[in-house]
Enzyme design. Sequence first.
Site, PDB file in Angstrom:
ATOM      1  N   GLU A 114     -62.083  25.658  45.328  1.00 34.08           N
ATOM      2  CA  GLU A 114     -62.699  26.277  46.513  1.00 34.08           C
ATOM      3  C   GLU A 114     -64.213  26.283  46.361  1.00 34.08           C
ATOM      4  OE1 GLU A 114     -62.232  27.122  49.414  1.00 34.08           O
ATOM      5  OE2 GLU A 114     -60.598  28.519  49.766  1.00 34.08           O
ATOM      6  N   ASP A 115     -64.901  26.103  47.482  1.00 33.58           N
ATOM      7  CA  ASP A 115     -66.358  26.202  47.435  1.00 33.58           C
ATOM      8  C   ASP A 115     -66.809  27.645  47.316  1.00 33.58           C
ATOM      9  OD1 ASP A 115     -65.271  26.556  49.973  1.00 33.58           O
ATOM     10  OD2 ASP A 115     -67.076  25.940  51.021  1.00 33.58           O
ATOM     11  N   ASP A 118     -64.797  34.641  49.339  1.00 33.30           N
ATOM     12  CA  ASP A 118     -65.503  35.642  50.136  1.00 33.30           C
ATOM     13  C   ASP A 118     -64.606  36.890  50.216  1.00 33.30           C
ATOM     14  OD1 ASP A 118     -67.152  36.908  51.969  1.00 33.30           O
ATOM     15  OD2 ASP A 118     -66.943  35.431  53.537  1.00 33.30           O
ATOM     16  N   PHE A 167     -75.828  34.380  53.896  1.00 38.01           N
ATOM     17  CA  PHE A 167     -75.165  33.222  54.506  1.00 38.01           C
ATOM     18  C   PHE A 167     -75.671  31.969  53.815  1.00 38.01           C
ATOM     19  CE2 PHE A 167     -73.972  29.943  57.368  1.00 38.01           C
ATOM     20  CZ  PHE A 167     -72.806  30.394  57.951  1.00 38.01           C
ATOM     21  N   ARG A 180     -73.608  20.471  55.334  1.00 32.40           N
ATOM     22  CA  ARG A 180     -72.660  20.285  54.224  1.00 32.40           C
ATOM     23  C   ARG A 180     -73.202  19.281  53.201  1.00 32.40           C
ATOM     24  NH1 ARG A 180     -67.627  22.654  55.476  1.00 32.40           N
ATOM     25  NH2 ARG A 180     -67.004  22.632  57.657  1.00 32.40           N
TER      26      ARG A 180
HETATM   27  C1  PRP Z   1     -64.400  28.984  53.580  1.00 29.25           C
HETATM   28  C2  PRP Z   1     -64.072  28.609  52.140  1.00 29.25           C
HETATM   29  C3  PRP Z   1     -62.772  29.289  51.902  1.00 29.25           C
HETATM   30  C4  PRP Z   1     -62.828  30.494  52.794  1.00 29.25           C
HETATM   31  C5  PRP Z   1     -63.151  31.693  51.971  1.00 29.25           C
HETATM   32  O1  PRP Z   1     -63.779  28.091  54.430  1.00 29.25           O
HETATM   33  O2  PRP Z   1     -63.987  27.230  51.968  1.00 29.25           O
HETATM   34  O3  PRP Z   1     -61.675  28.468  52.234  1.00 29.25           O
HETATM   35  O4  PRP Z   1     -63.871  30.298  53.751  1.00 29.25           O
HETATM   36  O5  PRP Z   1     -63.236  32.841  52.781  1.00 29.25           O
HETATM   37  P1  PRP Z   1     -62.357  34.131  52.502  1.00 29.25           P
HETATM   38  O6  PRP Z   1     -62.445  34.415  51.026  1.00 29.25           O
HETATM   39  O7  PRP Z   1     -63.051  35.184  53.330  1.00 29.25           O
HETATM   40  O8  PRP Z   1     -60.965  33.883  52.973  1.00 29.25           O
HETATM   41  P2  PRP Z   1     -64.151  27.971  55.975  1.00 29.25           P
HETATM   42  O9  PRP Z   1     -63.178  28.776  56.778  1.00 29.25           O
HETATM   43  O10 PRP Z   1     -65.601  28.313  56.174  1.00 29.25           O
HETATM   44  O11 PRP Z   1     -63.866  26.460  56.304  1.00 29.25           O
HETATM   45  P3  PRP Z   1     -64.617  25.134  55.756  1.00 29.25           P
HETATM   46  O12 PRP Z   1     -64.352  25.055  54.273  1.00 29.25           O
HETATM   47  O13 PRP Z   1     -63.960  24.020  56.514  1.00 29.25           O
HETATM   48  O14 PRP Z   1     -66.089  25.264  56.060  1.00 29.25           O
END
Ligand code: PRP
Length: 200
Positions: A114-115, A118, A167, A180
């Site tokens: 995961e990137d 949150d 952010f 990205r």
């Molecule tokens: C981001 C990230 C995780 C998620 C984490 O994805 O890649 O999958 O949010 O958030 P959380 O801990 O609050 O659940 P995002 O929905 O932004 O999609 P993306 O990776 O396509 O930008």
Amino acid sequence: MPTKATKRSHRVKPGQREEETLRVLISHQRIRERVRQMAQEIRRDFPKEPIHLIGVLKGSVLFLADLARELGGEVSFDFISVSSYGKGMDSTGEVKMNKDLDVSIEGRSVLVVEDILDTGLTLKYLLLLFEERKPKHLRVAVLLDKVERRIADVKADYTGFVIPNEFVVGYGLDYDERYRNLPDVCVVRLGPRGKTKIEV
Ligand code: PRP
């Protein structure tokens, strides 16, 4: 005042959009070094073992690509796509599957990549889903961890950087699908007064 543009800042004004100032939070060089260390930690735990990486689209793509090259040995990839609804404190935690894995993870040593971690709601959903599929090992690597935002009781096994509740974009992370491709992780600030107007 706007965040001061320095050699280490990206300053952009695309079209009619409000001015956006990006301040480098974590440079590509620091990311590269940390990803290398993380790969060593992972390989220490799983020496010579085939590792099956699961990238959570789309933000994890750059991290996964770099981590995979640093891991060496036998590595395979798969990807999953999910959407979460409501990212505020009142989030229901509802997560929707957009694209499932292509292959079974049963009996494999799986590393979810995961990137950013949150609220943790996405990861909680994924871990429950994957545990049911009986992998041999199930571990998590995240590049960024916003610890103070956590709602779900989850944590990563391998963490790149703990970051403040700002952010962030770049190195896979987007603002409205842009940025990205930035090599650095940057904090976005909007508006002529440099006031942060984006709520995560
Ligand atoms: C981001 C990230 C995780 C998620 C984490 O994805 O890649 O999958 O949010 O958030 P959380 O801990 O609050 O659940 P995002 O929905 O932004 O999609 P993306 O990776 O396509 O930008």
